[in-house]
Design an enzyme around this catalytic site. Structure first.
Site, PDB file in Angstrom:
ATOM      1  N   CYS A 144     -11.627  46.147  14.943  1.00  0.00           N
ATOM      2  CA  CYS A 144     -12.186  47.424  15.474  1.00  0.00           C
ATOM      3  C   CYS A 144     -10.935  48.463  15.894  1.00  0.00           C
ATOM      4  O   CYS A 144     -10.046  47.288  17.324  1.00  0.00           O
ATOM      5  CB  CYS A 144     -13.190  47.080  16.393  1.00  0.00           C
ATOM      6  SG  CYS A 144     -13.601  48.659  17.451  1.00  0.00           S
ATOM      7  N   GLY A 171     -15.830  48.978  20.868  1.00  0.00           N
ATOM      8  CA  GLY A 171     -14.183  48.707  20.806  1.00  0.00           C
ATOM      9  C   GLY A 171     -14.027  47.414  21.550  1.00  0.00           C
ATOM     10  O   GLY A 171     -12.258  47.542  20.431  1.00  0.00           O
ATOM     11  N   GLY A 229     -14.106  44.952  19.348  1.00  0.00           N
ATOM     12  CA  GLY A 229     -14.259  44.092  18.021  1.00  0.00           C
ATOM     13  C   GLY A 229     -12.456  43.862  17.568  1.00  0.00           C
ATOM     14  O   GLY A 229     -11.240  44.401  17.790  1.00  0.00           O
TER      15      GLY A 229
END
Ligand code: 5GP
Length: 347
Positions: free
Chosen positions: A186, A181, A183
């Site tokens: 993301c 999570g 990123g």
């Protein structure tokens, strides 16, 4: 239901405290590291910064550019066996130590992996990548890959907790990729509420991996060179970058001109609608896309960005008195903070 009340930290929550140092210049710092692996008998030497296996970042062109600086590229999984053959014939000898072949875990992925490895014996690194590394099927895939390819270095992920790092190392991984999570493109945390602040994930997973003679790759969440420093300071052996290496000449993604007349490059998550339309014929009804699509200003050749990141790392090492990168985490004391840099004149 259970609540864990320990505080978990991200890069934005800390800074490194400066320490007395005998180093007088950043040119005295070496960023080279040597690794021996837990399963594979191969060894690796280089600067442990890695391009992400996204089709906008982990390209052949990126691999050639980064290998010139001794960096590493996890090449994305969408190249065909024919493209691999051509690439390895022209560049294989020079850069085999600095690239990994990525794969998912479907039977078709396994078959493609075996074909490419058979046709390109020089390839040494396999990156088994799934969004959720907690599934039994994933662990079984790691075990099967280790049995089939005992000599290769296997990187596997992503997970964020020590017990799963241990399980993957015991199942046959040499290195475990850490991050759920964080990123830049993301949206997992938005869509699912699942995740783990990246710095705490690194600290806890590195401890677990090093206890078993394995390594971790911190994957995602670095926005500036200082975040790369913090990832290494927390104990990451490698740091994987997506957004920081996107938007360059060597990156994938279309180059587009916007109304402002300036060039931009398309950058998107590998679970974004853009990627799913490109590779999976659209977003299946049972799932939500967990990635964003964005356009970032074109940044020219990646070399300048690489030098900026490595310059930041060397400078950090002089601030804490680490002559070699390996010493950085030993010399790191994080202080918890409520401010980062001064944003007054930032555009
Ligand atoms: P960045 O360096 O850009 O912050 O993070 C790169 C990492 O983001 C990749 O290596 C990968 O682990 C993760 N990532 C890439 N695409 C997606 C996506 O579509 N969804 C999610 N959840 N993560 C992604």
């Amino acid at each position: 239901m259970h609540i864990e009340s320990d505080i978990k930290l991200g890069f934005k929550d800390v800074m490194l405290r400066p320490k007395r140092s005998t180093l007088s210049s950043r040119s005295e710092v070496s960023l080279n590291r040597k690794f021996k692996f837990r399963h594979s008998e191969l060894t690796w030497e280089g600067i442990p910064v890695m391009a992400a296996n996204m089709d906008t970042v982990g390209t052949y062109e990126m691999a050639i550019a980064l290998a010139q600086h001794q960096l590493f590229t996890a090449i994305h999984k969408h190249y065909t066996p024919a493209q691999w053959k051509t690439f390895m014939q022209t560049s294989g000898n020079k850069i085999a130590d600095h690239i990994a072949l990525s794969t998912g875990t479907s039977p078709a992925d396994a078959e493609k992996l075996d074909t490419i490895l058979k046709e390109n014996e020089l390839l040494k690194f396999i990156c088994i990548d799934v969004a959720n590394g907690y599934s039994e099927k994933f662990v079984d895939f790691v075990k099967a890959t280790r049995t089939k390819h005992p000599a290769k270095v296997i990187m596997a992920g992503n997970v964020v907790t020590g017990e799963m790092v241990e399980e993957l190392l015991l199942a046959g991984a040499d290195m475990v990729k850490v991050g759920i999570g964080p990123g830049s493109v993301c949206t997992t945390r938005v869509k699912t509420g699942v995740g783990y602040p990246q710095l705490s994930a690194i600290i806890e997973c590195a401890d677990a991996a090093h206890g078993l003679g394995g390594q971790i790759i911190s994957d995602g969440g670095c926005k500036v060179p200082g975040d790369v420093v913090k990832a290494f300071g927390g104990g990451a052996d490698f740091v994987m970058l997506g957004g920081m290496l996107a938007g360059h000449e060597e990156s994938g993604g279309e180059l587009v001109e916007k109304e402002d007349g300036k060039p931009y490059k398309l950058f998107y998550g590998m679970s974004s609608e853009t990627a799913m339309n490109k590779y999976a014929g659209g977003v299946a009804d049972y799932r939500a896309s967990e990635g964003k699509t964005t356009e970032i200003p074109y940044r020219g050749p990646v070399t300048d960005t690489v030098l900026d990141i490595l310059g930041g790392l060397r400078s950090a090492c002089t601030y804490v008195g680490a002559k070699v990168l390996k010493e950085l985490s030993k010399r790191t004391t994080f202080i918890r903070v409520q401010e980062q840099h001064n944003e007054w004149f930032t555009e």
